[in-house]
Motif scaffolding. Structure first.
Motif, short mmCIF file in Angstrom:
data_model
loop_
_atom_site.label_atom_id
_atom_site.label_comp_id
_atom_site.label_asym_id
_atom_site.label_seq_id
_atom_site.Cartn_x
_atom_site.Cartn_y
_atom_site.Cartn_z
N ASN A 10 0.73 -1.19 0.06
CA ASN A 10 0.14 0.20 0.14
C ASN A 10 0.85 1.00 0.05
N LYS A 12 0.17 4.14 -0.25
CA LYS A 12 -0.48 5.46 0.32
C LYS A 12 -0.17 6.55 -0.92
N HIS A 100 -9.59 1.20 4.75
CA HIS A 100 -8.10 1.77 5.55
C HIS A 100 -8.56 2.44 6.67
N GLU A 172 -5.36 -4.51 10.70
CA GLU A 172 -4.56 -3.76 10.84
C GLU A 172 -4.94 -2.77 11.99
N ALA A 176 -0.50 0.28 15.37
CA ALA A 176 0.60 -0.30 14.51
C ALA A 176 0.94 0.28 13.33
N ILE A 177 0.22 1.21 12.94
CA ILE A 177 0.43 1.69 11.34
C ILE A 177 1.33 2.87 11.47
N GLY A 178 2.20 2.61 10.89
CA GLY A 178 3.19 3.82 10.68
C GLY A 178 3.90 3.90 11.99
N GLY A 217 0.69 -3.34 9.53
CA GLY A 217 0.79 -2.51 10.55
C GLY A 217 2.49 -2.60 11.11
N SER A 218 3.32 -1.92 10.53
CA SER A 218 4.64 -1.90 10.83
C SER A 218 5.24 -3.16 10.28
N LEU A 237 -0.22 -6.60 4.46
CA LEU A 237 -0.51 -5.27 3.71
C LEU A 237 0.58 -4.44 4.33
N ILE A 238 0.98 -3.95 3.36
CA ILE A 238 2.62 -3.25 3.77
C ILE A 238 2.64 -1.90 3.35
N GLY A 239 2.87 -0.81 4.36
CA GLY A 239 2.80 0.48 4.06
C GLY A 239 4.39 0.93 3.69
N GLY A 240 4.93 1.43 4.71
CA GLY A 240 6.31 1.88 4.62
C GLY A 240 7.34 0.84 3.99
P1 PGA Z 1 2.73 0.56 7.55
O1 PGA Z 1 1.26 0.71 7.06
O2 PGA Z 1 3.21 -0.98 7.04
O3 PGA Z 1 3.69 1.74 7.29
O4 PGA Z 1 2.51 0.51 9.09
C1 PGA Z 1 0.51 -0.59 6.79
C2 PGA Z 1 -0.80 0.22 6.06
O5 PGA Z 1 -1.31 1.32 6.44
O6 PGA Z 1 -1.44 -0.38 5.33
#
Ligand code: PGA
Length: 257
Positions: A10, A12, A100, A172, A176-178, A217-218, A237-240
């Motif tokens: 993801n 973003k 999300h 998520e 834990a997100i970001g 979430g991280s 589901l991966i952000g950063g």
């Molecule tokens: P993150 O984000 O891996 O940067 O914590 C995950 C997400 O919001 O999908």
């Protein structure tokens, strides 16, 4: 039941077209034919990148899927700033993230909105990746499972088992997100197992066992192994960590093993 793992990035609101094309090309260059049976890889860039990203993947003939990060439930009309299911399908999407926590928290998306989006996507033959998760306040109250299961129930209202089987759920935890703070494998598994039990109530055990539940979430190359070793966590589901070629490739490889 063996479920095929999924690793979804993801992005973003990151990567304009030039950067998006470069990163996709790098991921695509690392793709190997034997990934195909072992993992579904999904790239979810901003709307403006969907077509350029898909074009790179089509040119390379790499079986990496493209997903949008949001969609509106009406097909067309006077909805300034919105993008419809047929529009994202035409860009080559197979998936779309829905609900999300950033959309829920920053843009006021409700459970009812999430449900309308899920049904619109299924009607347009796209697979929703439905995000659920509790805030720290809910976790501290001790009502996480009830809260998350209520989100699941609301998101899937009016959806039948055949359609549900095409969906992915992403757990998520908002805290834990970001943040660099990951749920422990035990915490994540407890909620993912509760989600699967809720899906079994809604759609029957067979469908619930077939549906993929991701953790987000991280998640990063350092913690992925212990998380995906849990029986009810089928990927991430991966952000950063999806914004860098090396970390994303490492995550994909980790989930294949
Ligand atoms: P993150 O984000 O891996 O940067 O914590 C995950 C997400 O919001 O999908």
């Amino acid at each position: 039941m063996a479920r095929k793992p999924m690793m979804a990035g993801n992005w973003k609101m990151n990567n304009a077209i030039g950067e998006a094309v470069v990163l996709t090309q790098e991921i695509s260059n690392n793709w190997r034919k034997d990934w195909e049976d072992k993992v579904d890889v999904v790239i979810c860039p901003p709307f403006v990148d969907l077509k350029p990203v898909k074009t790179v993947l089509e040119f390379d003939k790499t079986k990496i899927f493209v997903g949008a990060q949001n969609v509106y439930w009406e097909e067309a009309g006077a909805f300034t700033g919105e993008v419809s299911v047929p529009m994202i399908r035409e860009c080559g999407c197979d998936y779309c993230i829905v609900g999300h926590s950033e959309r829920r928290g920053l843009f006021g998306e409700t459970n009812e909105d999430v449900n309308k989006k899920v049904r619109a996507l299924l009607g347009g033959r796209l697979a929703p990746i439905v995000c659920v998760g509790e805030s720290l306040a809910v976790r501290d109250e001790g009502t996480t499972n009830e809260y998350v299961c209520a989100q699941v129930k609301a998101a899937f209202a009016g959806v039948d088992a055949d359609d549900a089987a095409k969906c992915v759920v992403a757990y998520e935890p908002v805290w834990a997100i970001g943040t660099g703070r990951t749920a422990t494998p035990e915490q994540a598994e407890e909620v993912c197992a509760a989600i699967r039990a809720q899906l079994a109530v809604l759609f029957g055990e067979e469908t619930a066992q077939a549906m993929r539940i991701l953790y987000g979430g991280s998640m990063n190359p350092g913690n992925v192994d212990v998380l995906v070793a849990e029986p009810d966590i089928d990927g991430g589901l991966i952000g950063g960590a999806s914004l860098k070629r090396d970390s994303f490739i490492q995550l994909v490889k980790a989930v294949m093993q």
